[in-house]
Each structure stands twice: as structure tokens, then as C-alpha cells.
Design an enzyme around this catalytic site. Structure first.
Site, mmCIF file in Angstrom:
data_model
loop_
_atom_site.group_PDB
_atom_site.id
_atom_site.type_symbol
_atom_site.label_atom_id
_atom_site.label_comp_id
_atom_site.label_asym_id
_atom_site.label_seq_id
_atom_site.Cartn_x
_atom_site.Cartn_y
_atom_site.Cartn_z
ATOM 1 N N SER A 35 0.869 -1.183 0.000
ATOM 2 C CA SER A 35 0.000 0.000 0.000
ATOM 3 C C SER A 35 0.901 1.228 0.000
ATOM 4 O O SER A 35 2.059 1.155 0.438
ATOM 5 C CB SER A 35 -0.852 0.001 1.275
ATOM 6 O OG SER A 35 -1.407 1.275 1.492
ATOM 7 N N TYR A 45 -2.472 -0.981 10.420
ATOM 8 C CA TYR A 45 -2.403 -1.219 8.968
ATOM 9 C C TYR A 45 -1.073 -0.708 8.404
ATOM 10 O O TYR A 45 -0.382 -1.419 7.664
ATOM 11 C CB TYR A 45 -3.582 -0.515 8.295
ATOM 12 C CG TYR A 45 -3.696 -0.741 6.794
ATOM 13 C CD1 TYR A 45 -4.377 -1.844 6.298
ATOM 14 C CD2 TYR A 45 -3.137 0.155 5.886
ATOM 15 C CE1 TYR A 45 -4.499 -2.056 4.921
ATOM 16 C CE2 TYR A 45 -3.251 -0.044 4.515
ATOM 17 C CZ TYR A 45 -3.929 -1.142 4.036
ATOM 18 O OH TYR A 45 -4.042 -1.340 2.672
HETATM 19 P P1 NAD Z 1 -11.145 -6.251 -0.409
HETATM 20 O O1 NAD Z 1 -11.720 -6.121 0.944
HETATM 21 O O2 NAD Z 1 -12.078 -6.373 -1.565
HETATM 22 O O3 NAD Z 1 -10.136 -7.471 -0.493
HETATM 23 C C1 NAD Z 1 -9.515 -8.083 0.606
HETATM 24 C C2 NAD Z 1 -9.788 -9.566 0.504
HETATM 25 O O4 NAD Z 1 -9.071 -10.260 1.524
HETATM 26 C C3 NAD Z 1 -11.279 -9.883 0.711
HETATM 27 O O5 NAD Z 1 -11.709 -10.717 -0.353
HETATM 28 C C4 NAD Z 1 -11.312 -10.621 2.041
HETATM 29 O O6 NAD Z 1 -12.323 -11.587 2.129
HETATM 30 C C5 NAD Z 1 -9.927 -11.263 2.037
HETATM 31 N N1 NAD Z 1 -9.480 -11.651 3.370
HETATM 32 C C6 NAD Z 1 -9.567 -10.941 4.513
HETATM 33 N N2 NAD Z 1 -9.056 -11.648 5.536
HETATM 34 C C7 NAD Z 1 -8.621 -12.826 5.008
HETATM 35 C C8 NAD Z 1 -8.001 -13.973 5.554
HETATM 36 N N3 NAD Z 1 -7.726 -14.064 6.873
HETATM 37 N N4 NAD Z 1 -7.706 -15.006 4.738
HETATM 38 C C9 NAD Z 1 -8.006 -14.948 3.415
HETATM 39 N N5 NAD Z 1 -8.581 -13.868 2.840
HETATM 40 C C10 NAD Z 1 -8.893 -12.836 3.636
HETATM 41 O O7 NAD Z 1 -10.206 -4.993 -0.587
HETATM 42 P P2 NAD Z 1 -9.039 -4.716 -1.655
HETATM 43 O O8 NAD Z 1 -8.921 -3.258 -1.747
HETATM 44 O O9 NAD Z 1 -9.242 -5.495 -2.891
HETATM 45 O O10 NAD Z 1 -7.754 -5.227 -0.873
HETATM 46 C C11 NAD Z 1 -6.806 -6.119 -1.433
HETATM 47 C C12 NAD Z 1 -5.420 -5.735 -0.950
HETATM 48 O O11 NAD Z 1 -5.073 -4.467 -1.485
HETATM 49 C C13 NAD Z 1 -5.269 -5.627 0.568
HETATM 50 O O12 NAD Z 1 -4.033 -6.205 0.956
HETATM 51 C C14 NAD Z 1 -5.252 -4.135 0.798
HETATM 52 O O13 NAD Z 1 -4.539 -3.788 1.963
HETATM 53 C C15 NAD Z 1 -4.547 -3.667 -0.458
HETATM 54 N N6 NAD Z 1 -4.751 -2.256 -0.762
HETATM 55 C C16 NAD Z 1 -5.972 -1.778 -1.142
HETATM 56 C C17 NAD Z 1 -6.114 -0.426 -1.415
HETATM 57 C C18 NAD Z 1 -7.424 0.171 -1.855
HETATM 58 O O14 NAD Z 1 -7.508 1.405 -1.972
HETATM 59 N N7 NAD Z 1 -8.464 -0.605 -2.116
HETATM 60 C C19 NAD Z 1 -5.024 0.436 -1.299
HETATM 61 C C20 NAD Z 1 -3.811 -0.085 -0.899
HETATM 62 C C21 NAD Z 1 -3.674 -1.424 -0.649
#
Ligand code: NAD
Length: 278
Positions: free
Chosen positions: A163, A176
Site C-alpha cells: 500500500s 495497517y
Molecule cells: P477487499 O476487501 O475487496 O479485499 C480483501 C480480501 O481479503 C477480501 O476478499 C477478504 O475476504 C480477504 N481476506 C480478509 N481476511 C482474510 C483472511 N484471513 N484469509 C483470506 N482472505 C482474507 O479490498 P481490496 O482493496 O481489494 O484489498 C486487497 C489488498 O489491497 C489488501 O491487501 C489491501 O490492503 C490492499 N490495498 C488496497 C487499497 C485500496 O484502496 N483498495 C489500497 C492499498 C492497498
């Protein structure tokens, strides 16, 4: 499946026939990466939490609809036994692994003085320990199988979803930000340790991407306006923006990229508040 995904040809990235496991792939960025890899001809394991079985099945169906191969597997990435069982199932069904996308992640916001130990622990467990457990299984499999130069120049590829908050401090999200700072050094340490075995380990650092994890940051007009103040490129990112970077990092097109983080953030990490200030 959208038009951007359908435009990905099996030949563009030379990934056809490789095998990938993506964690947290039933939604958001993980789902987009899984669909993109599926369109590129990669056989895909969709890891998900048990409560997201229907969504995970839909992702598999979308991949099968374009002639791909995928199966879904419910496992908590922070649980050692479940992760080991998932990798064993993957090897039993697909034979090996070429690409791990460590994507699962959560947020749990709190004023620091009120943050509970379990809020701290849960975020570290999923975001950082989950990457440790999955990367360890992947590296064991890469080392067991060894090089396959006819498949890829690298013996294995790991892509960690970090991130912008591996760099940018984040008040009320100390758990986080600490987890993503940890991801950075986990990723770089693995790249250093396993480069001689031709295993590549890189990260993608998304900025603000429109997914369920940050719905409150884009759901209302006012929230979106505040968000866009932080993004010099003046649009929110979409999951496909990240999937394109992941495709490239997984392919031999990025073969000399190792131990690096790609920021995909519309210049959010360029300190926009300083623009015109000096
Ligand atoms: P999201 O909530 O759609 O995806 C996260 C996924 O992780 C979900 O499908 C959830 O069910 C799964 N998950 C949670 N706990 C889990 C576990 N213990 N075991 C297996 N799966 C688990 O959100 P996203 O934005 O797609 O996030 C994906 C990644 O991207 C994350 O690591 C997040 O930190 C990172 N990220 C997202 C953003 C953003 O703006 N959306 C920005 C920076 C980083």
C-alpha cells in the site's frame, strides 16, 4: 469480465499454462488480478474466506467462461494448517505453482489510545503473517520443483499487495501502516535471500482503489471530493489498474525486476499537499 480484461491476449504476457494462487481473490483487487491472469491463460487458485464462497465461485465461473481453469479454496491466510492444506490441494490439482499473489488484507481503524490488542493483532496476522505463511509455502514449492526455463526465466514469482501506507504514515490506522511497512521489508528480504535461486519477489503499492475495503472513502460525493484532493491524477484507481501491474510483474517482461515496489497510485505518494508550497 469487462472489456479491458477480455482484451488481454494469451500471448501478450507469455504466461499461458502457468499456475497462480491469489489470496483474498473473491473481491476487489484480488478478483481483478485473478480475472486478468485467467484471461492470460494462467490456471488460477482463488483463495477466499468461507463466507465469500459464492463470490469466489463466480470468479472461477468467469475464468472458465473464457476457456480458463480455476478452483476456489477457503482458507484463512493467517492459519498455518489451513495455508499448508491449501498449497497441498493446489499441488494435487495443478501440479505446482509459478505465481503467488499475496493480496488478502484488512483494515481496522481506531484511535491509537483505544486500539485493542486484538485489533492490532488481527491486522498484523492477516496482512503480514499471512504473507509469511503463503510465501513460505510458495518458496518451498519453487525450491522443490526447481527451474523450468521453458515456462519462465524465473523459478517462481511472488507479488505482495502492499500500500502507499508502507511509506505514508496513517493516523488511526497504525496497525495497517505497520503491517504494510513490514510487508516492504519482508518482500525485500525474500528477494535478497532467493535471488540466487532465480525466485523474484516484488510488491505493488496501490493508492486509493475503488473496492469494498475503503468504501467509506468514495461512497459519497463529499468523501470522493476529499479523496481526489489527495490524488494529483484526479481519479480514483480501479482494480484493473492494479491487475495490469500484477500481470507485468508476473511475466518475464519484468524479469530484471526483483525486490522492488511499484507504486500504482496516480501520484498520491508524491506528497500532493506540497504542490506550489515552496
Ligand atoms: P477487499 O476487501 O475487496 O479485499 C480483501 C480480501 O481479503 C477480501 O476478499 C477478504 O475476504 C480477504 N481476506 C480478509 N481476511 C482474510 C483472511 N484471513 N484469509 C483470506 N482472505 C482474507 O479490498 P481490496 O482493496 O481489494 O484489498 C486487497 C489488498 O489491497 C489488501 O491487501 C489491501 O490492503 C490492499 N490495498 C488496497 C487499497 C485500496 O484502496 N483498495 C489500497 C492499498 C492497498
Amino acid at each position: 469480465m469487462n472489456t479491458k480484461q477480455r482484451a488481454i491476449s494469451k500471448d501478450t504476457f507469455g504466461l499461458s499454462g502457468q499456475i497462480a494462487l491469489l489470496t483474498g481473490a473473491s473481491s476487489g483487487i484480488g478478483r481483478a488480478c485473478a480475472l486478468a491472469l485467467g484471461c492470460a491463460g494462467v490456471k488460477v487458485v482463488i483463495n477466499h474466506l468461507p463466507e465469500a464462497s459464492n463470490e469466489a465461485a463466480k470468479v472461477c465461473q468467469e475464468i472458465e467462461d473464457v476457456g480458463g481453469d480455476a478452483f476456489a479454496y477457503a482458507a484463512d491466510v493467517s492459519n498455518e494448517a489451513q495455508v499448508a492444506a491449501m498449497f497441498a490441494e493446489m499441488v494435487a490439482r495443478f501440479g505446482t505453482l509459478h505465481i503467488l499473489v499475496n493480496n488478502a488484507g484488512i483494515e481496522s481503524s481506531a484511535k491509537f489510545q483505544e486500539m485493542t490488542l486484538s485489533q492490532w493483532q488481527k491486522v498484523i496476522d492477516v496482512n503480514l503473517t499471512g504473507m509469511f505463511l503463503c510465501s513460505r509455502e510458495a518458496i518451498r514449492e519453487f525450491l522443490r520443483r526447481g527451474a523450468q526455463p521453458d515456462v519462465s526465466q524465473a523459478s517462481g514469482k511472488i507479488i505482495c499487495m502492499s500500500s502507499v501506507h508502507q511509506e505514508i504514515p496513517w493516523a488511526f490506522e497504525a496497525n495497517y501502516a505497520a503491517s504494510k511497512g513490514g510487508v516492504d521489508l519482508l518482500m525485500r528480504s525474500l528477494a535478497q535471500e532467493f535471488a540466487p535461486q532465480k525466485i523474484r519477489v516484488n510488491a505493488v503499492a496501490p493508492g486509493a482503489i475503488r473496492t469494498p475495503i475503503n468504501r467509506s472513502a468514495w461512497r459519497t460525493e463529499e468523501a470522493m471530493k476529499n479523496l481526489l484532493d489527495l490524488i494529483p491524477y484526479k481519479r480514483i484507481g480501479e482494480p484493473d489498474d492494479i491487475a495490469q501491474a500484477v500481470l507485468w510483474l508476473a511475466s518475464d517482461l519484468s524479469d530484471y525486476m526483483n525486490g522492488a515496489t511499484m507504486f500504482v497510485d496516480g501520484a498520491m505518494s508524491a506528497y500532493p499537499a506540497f504542490r506550489g508550497a515552496g
